[in-house]
Design a protein around this motif. Structure first.
Motif, PDB file in Angstrom:
ATOM      1  N   ALA A  19     -12.637  19.690 -19.367  1.00 34.02           N
ATOM      2  CA  ALA A  19     -13.078  19.110 -18.100  1.00 34.02           C
ATOM      3  C   ALA A  19     -12.046  19.288 -17.000  1.00 34.02           C
ATOM      4  N   ASN A  20     -12.508  19.120 -15.763  1.00 29.77           N
ATOM      5  CA  ASN A  20     -11.607  19.136 -14.621  1.00 29.77           C
ATOM      6  C   ASN A  20     -10.640  17.963 -14.697  1.00 29.77           C
ATOM      7  N   LYS A  21      -9.404  18.225 -14.312  1.00 30.46           N
ATOM      8  CA  LYS A  21      -8.433  17.141 -14.228  1.00 30.46           C
ATOM      9  C   LYS A  21      -8.570  16.462 -12.879  1.00 30.46           C
ATOM     10  N   ILE A  22      -8.589  15.144 -12.898  1.00 27.18           N
ATOM     11  CA  ILE A  22      -8.594  14.373 -11.657  1.00 27.18           C
ATOM     12  C   ILE A  22      -7.406  13.420 -11.683  1.00 27.18           C
ATOM     13  N   VAL A  23      -6.588  13.501 -10.652  1.00 33.27           N
ATOM     14  CA  VAL A  23      -5.439  12.615 -10.505  1.00 33.27           C
ATOM     15  C   VAL A  23      -5.830  11.526  -9.507  1.00 33.27           C
ATOM     16  N   LEU A 150      -4.122   5.631  12.798  1.00 32.35           N
ATOM     17  CA  LEU A 150      -3.414   6.915  12.775  1.00 32.35           C
ATOM     18  C   LEU A 150      -3.490   7.547  11.386  1.00 32.35           C
ATOM     19  N   MET A 151      -3.275   6.741  10.351  1.00 29.17           N
ATOM     20  CA  MET A 151      -3.356   7.255   8.982  1.00 29.17           C
ATOM     21  C   MET A 151      -4.777   7.730   8.674  1.00 29.17           C
ATOM     22  N   LEU A 152      -5.778   6.948   9.101  1.00 35.28           N
ATOM     23  CA  LEU A 152      -7.173   7.326   8.872  1.00 35.28           C
ATOM     24  C   LEU A 152      -7.510   8.635   9.581  1.00 35.28           C
ATOM     25  N   PHE A 153      -7.019   8.811  10.803  1.00 29.17           N
ATOM     26  CA  PHE A 153      -7.305  10.025  11.578  1.00 29.17           C
ATOM     27  C   PHE A 153      -6.876  11.276  10.816  1.00 29.17           C
ATOM     28  N   PHE A 154      -5.643  11.275  10.318  1.00 26.74           N
ATOM     29  CA  PHE A 154      -5.129  12.456   9.625  1.00 26.74           C
ATOM     30  C   PHE A 154      -5.782  12.639   8.255  1.00 26.74           C
ATOM     31  N   MET A 155      -5.979  11.546   7.532  1.00 25.20           N
ATOM     32  CA  MET A 155      -6.547  11.664   6.189  1.00 25.20           C
ATOM     33  C   MET A 155      -8.013  12.102   6.246  1.00 25.20           C
ATOM     34  N   ALA A 156      -8.757  11.580   7.217  1.00 26.42           N
ATOM     35  CA  ALA A 156     -10.169  11.954   7.349  1.00 26.42           C
ATOM     36  C   ALA A 156     -10.327  13.420   7.744  1.00 26.42           C
ATOM     37  N   LYS A 157      -9.333  13.943   8.449  1.00 24.65           N
ATOM     38  CA  LYS A 157      -9.391  15.328   8.912  1.00 24.65           C
ATOM     39  C   LYS A 157      -9.280  16.321   7.761  1.00 24.65           C
ATOM     40  N   TYR A 158      -8.544  15.944   6.719  1.00 22.82           N
ATOM     41  CA  TYR A 158      -8.259  16.893   5.640  1.00 22.82           C
ATOM     42  C   TYR A 158      -8.821  16.478   4.276  1.00 22.82           C
ATOM     43  N   CYS A 159      -9.448  15.304   4.194  1.00 16.17           N
ATOM     44  CA  CYS A 159      -9.988  14.833   2.915  1.00 16.17           C
ATOM     45  C   CYS A 159     -11.513  14.824   2.937  1.00 16.17           C
ATOM     46  N   THR A 160     -12.110  14.888   1.761  1.00 19.73           N
ATOM     47  CA  THR A 160     -13.540  14.625   1.610  1.00 19.73           C
ATOM     48  C   THR A 160     -13.704  13.116   1.473  1.00 19.73           C
ATOM     49  N   LYS A 172     -19.352  11.728   8.826  1.00 18.55           N
ATOM     50  CA  LYS A 172     -19.920  12.264   7.590  1.00 18.55           C
ATOM     51  C   LYS A 172     -19.130  11.786   6.372  1.00 18.55           C
ATOM     52  N   PHE A 173     -19.847  11.252   5.366  1.00 20.81           N
ATOM     53  CA  PHE A 173     -19.198  10.822   4.132  1.00 20.81           C
ATOM     54  C   PHE A 173     -20.219  10.814   2.997  1.00 20.81           C
ATOM     55  N   PHE A 174     -19.705  10.746   1.773  1.00 21.45           N
ATOM     56  CA  PHE A 174     -20.552  10.596   0.593  1.00 21.45           C
ATOM     57  C   PHE A 174     -20.599   9.116   0.225  1.00 21.45           C
ATOM     58  N   LEU A 175     -21.795   8.634  -0.095  1.00 19.05           N
ATOM     59  CA  LEU A 175     -21.979   7.216  -0.411  1.00 19.05           C
ATOM     60  C   LEU A 175     -21.785   6.964  -1.906  1.00 19.05           C
ATOM     61  N   ALA A 176     -20.942   5.980  -2.241  1.00 14.46           N
ATOM     62  CA  ALA A 176     -20.764   5.544  -3.629  1.00 14.46           C
ATOM     63  C   ALA A 176     -20.591   4.033  -3.618  1.00 14.46           C
ATOM     64  N   GLN A 348     -23.396   8.320  -9.163  1.00 12.62           N
ATOM     65  CA  GLN A 348     -23.052   8.692  -7.789  1.00 12.62           C
ATOM     66  C   GLN A 348     -21.679   9.358  -7.730  1.00 12.62           C
ATOM     67  N   LEU A 349     -20.700   8.717  -8.359  1.00 12.29           N
ATOM     68  CA  LEU A 349     -19.319   9.183  -8.250  1.00 12.29           C
ATOM     69  C   LEU A 349     -19.105  10.512  -8.973  1.00 12.29           C
ATOM     70  N   ILE A 350     -19.696  10.660 -10.147  1.00 11.82           N
ATOM     71  CA  ILE A 350     -19.548  11.914 -10.897  1.00 11.82           C
ATOM     72  C   ILE A 350     -20.151  13.084 -10.117  1.00 11.82           C
ATOM     73  N   LYS A 351     -21.305  12.858  -9.516  1.00 11.38           N
ATOM     74  CA  LYS A 351     -21.959  13.910  -8.725  1.00 11.38           C
ATOM     75  C   LYS A 351     -21.071  14.350  -7.562  1.00 11.38           C
ATOM     76  N   ILE A 352     -20.434  13.380  -6.904  1.00 15.00           N
ATOM     77  CA  ILE A 352     -19.561  13.688  -5.762  1.00 15.00           C
ATOM     78  C   ILE A 352     -18.313  14.445  -6.223  1.00 15.00           C
ATOM     79  N   LEU A 353     -17.671  13.944  -7.274  1.00 11.80           N
ATOM     80  CA  LEU A 353     -16.407  14.529  -7.729  1.00 11.80           C
ATOM     81  C   LEU A 353     -16.590  15.904  -8.367  1.00 11.80           C
ATOM     82  N   ASN A 354     -17.789  16.204  -8.814  1.00  8.98           N
ATOM     83  CA  ASN A 354     -18.055  17.525  -9.390  1.00  8.98           C
ATOM     84  C   ASN A 354     -18.186  18.603  -8.323  1.00  8.98           C
ATOM     85  N   GLN A 355     -18.292  18.167  -7.070  1.00  7.39           N
ATOM     86  CA  GLN A 355     -18.356  19.133  -5.982  1.00  7.39           C
ATOM     87  C   GLN A 355     -16.959  19.655  -5.680  1.00  7.39           C
TER      88      GLN A 355
END
Length: 357
Positions: A19-23, A150-160, A172-176, A348-355
């Motif tokens: 399986a994929n490793k998730i940290v 400020l932290m949210l601005f940068f993290m949202a820019k580069y994170c899913t 835009k976000f995924f609902l869980a 919900q969460l497994i479907k999102i993380l598998n992307q």
């Protein structure tokens, strides 16, 4: 039973090989006891349970002096003592190309982890379970909210982004929707007839959770209503409580927690800020009406028997009195509720993380 346990262990080992490793990185303070890792909030324990048979999970958490409550069902946990320690732990995972990273909530600790992950050229998921802006305001003061933004601005820019509602993150976000509700929570709910009305609060004893506001209101309404209040949770030390208020430590036992709900009549959720409160789901699962205050009225959604009160003596008193007088009538509406379950959350969460993020 032993055969079934052995099969699960074999299944777990085979998943870890393929399986994929998730940290998973979280600001949660944890403690070590008898070679096991314990946390105080159930979210990390829950993530370990629902994801361990789908992903090869690793946790990077903070070491702290806390009372052990929930044992995390994973041996792949790294407890950090400092930011340098966090850098060291993450550097080990950066050598492995296909790892995925899941950051839970925004704090200085998780923001530092995000910077390291971004500098390494990796991408990550960011899971927002509550409104950090409001939490920063009540914990540190309004003047510090800009730090969170400020932290949210940068993290949202580069994170899913994964979130529990659009008020926390309007783009835009995924609902869980996290949930601990399983068949045990939904079966054999019962009401015990108490001589005195029994009110219940379950949660951390912290200012942002509205506990002190609740204590003031409860002391005021006792002139009109004969009631007791039970507080279940860890956090600040409470002193000089009157004889009708009882504070007990949280329990790791689901069975005991269900019994606590069943012994009470009305649940109170006095928080100033919430995202998707588990207490609300637990209350409705045990067919207990719950009172929330108008600043978090949005968590009511389409649920029945969630009552919204203003945060003042008169309205709080009226709401409790209405529930007490009409309990038989409102009890019929509990069965109309569609409560999110632990299985729903897992899917919900497994479907999102598998992307691929």
């Amino acid at each position: 039973m032993k055969v079934q346990k052995k099969l699960l262990q074999i299944k777990s080992r085979s998943i870890c090989m393929t399986a994929n490793k998730i940290v998973i990185i979280n600001n949660e303070k944890c403690s070590e006891k008898d070679r096991n890792i314990y946390c105080q909030n159930i979210e990390i324990k829950s993530l370990a349970e629902i994801l361990k048979y789908t992903f090869d999970l690793y946790f990077i958490l903070r070491r702290g002096k806390i009372n052990p409550i929930h044992k995390i069902s994973s041996k792949k946990i790294y407890l950090t003592n400092s930011y340098f320690d966090l850098f060291s732990k993450l550097s080990y995972f950066f050598k492995q190309k296909k790892n995925k990273y899941l950051i839970i909530s925004i704090t200085p600790f998780t923001f530092f982890a995000f910077i390291l992950i971004s500098l390494s050229g990796k991408k990550c998921f960011l899971y927002l379970r509550s409104d950090g802006r409001e939490e920063f305001k009540y914990i540190f003061g309004f003047g510090f909210v800009w730090i969170y933004k400020l932290m949210l601005f940068f993290m949202a820019k580069y994170c899913t982004i994964i979130a529990v509602n659009k008020l926390i993150y309007p783009k835009k976000f995924f609902l869980a929707l996290p949930s601990q509700i399983d068949k045990d929570w939904l079966k054999n709910s019962k009401r015990i007839k108490n001589k005195k009305l029994k009110l219940l609060y379950v949660g951390r004893i912290k200012v942002e959770k509205g506990v002190y506001s609740l204590l003031k209101l409860f002391n005021k309404i006792q002139k009109n209503i004969s009631a007791t209040l039970t507080l279940v949770g860890h956090g600040d030390e409470l002193r000089n409580l009157n004889k009708n208020i009882k504070h007990i430590q949280p329990t790791y036992s689901k069975k005991k927690l269900i019994e606590i709900y069943d012994k009470h009549d009305i649940v109170i959720l006095p928080s100033f800020t919430e995202g998707h409160p588990q207490v609300l789901l637990e209350s409705l699962a045990r067919k207990k009406p719950i009172i929330i205050f108008s600043n978090i009225a949005f968590v009511k959604k389409d649920f029945n028997n969630v009552f919204v009160s203003e945060r003042n003596q008169d309205d709080f008193n009226k709401t409790i009195t209405y529930i007490k007088k009409n309990f038989k009538l409102i009890s019929k509406d509990f069965k109309k509720n569609k409560i999110p379950t632990k299985i729903n959350f897992k899917n919900q969460l497994i479907k999102i993380l598998n992307q691929s993020n």
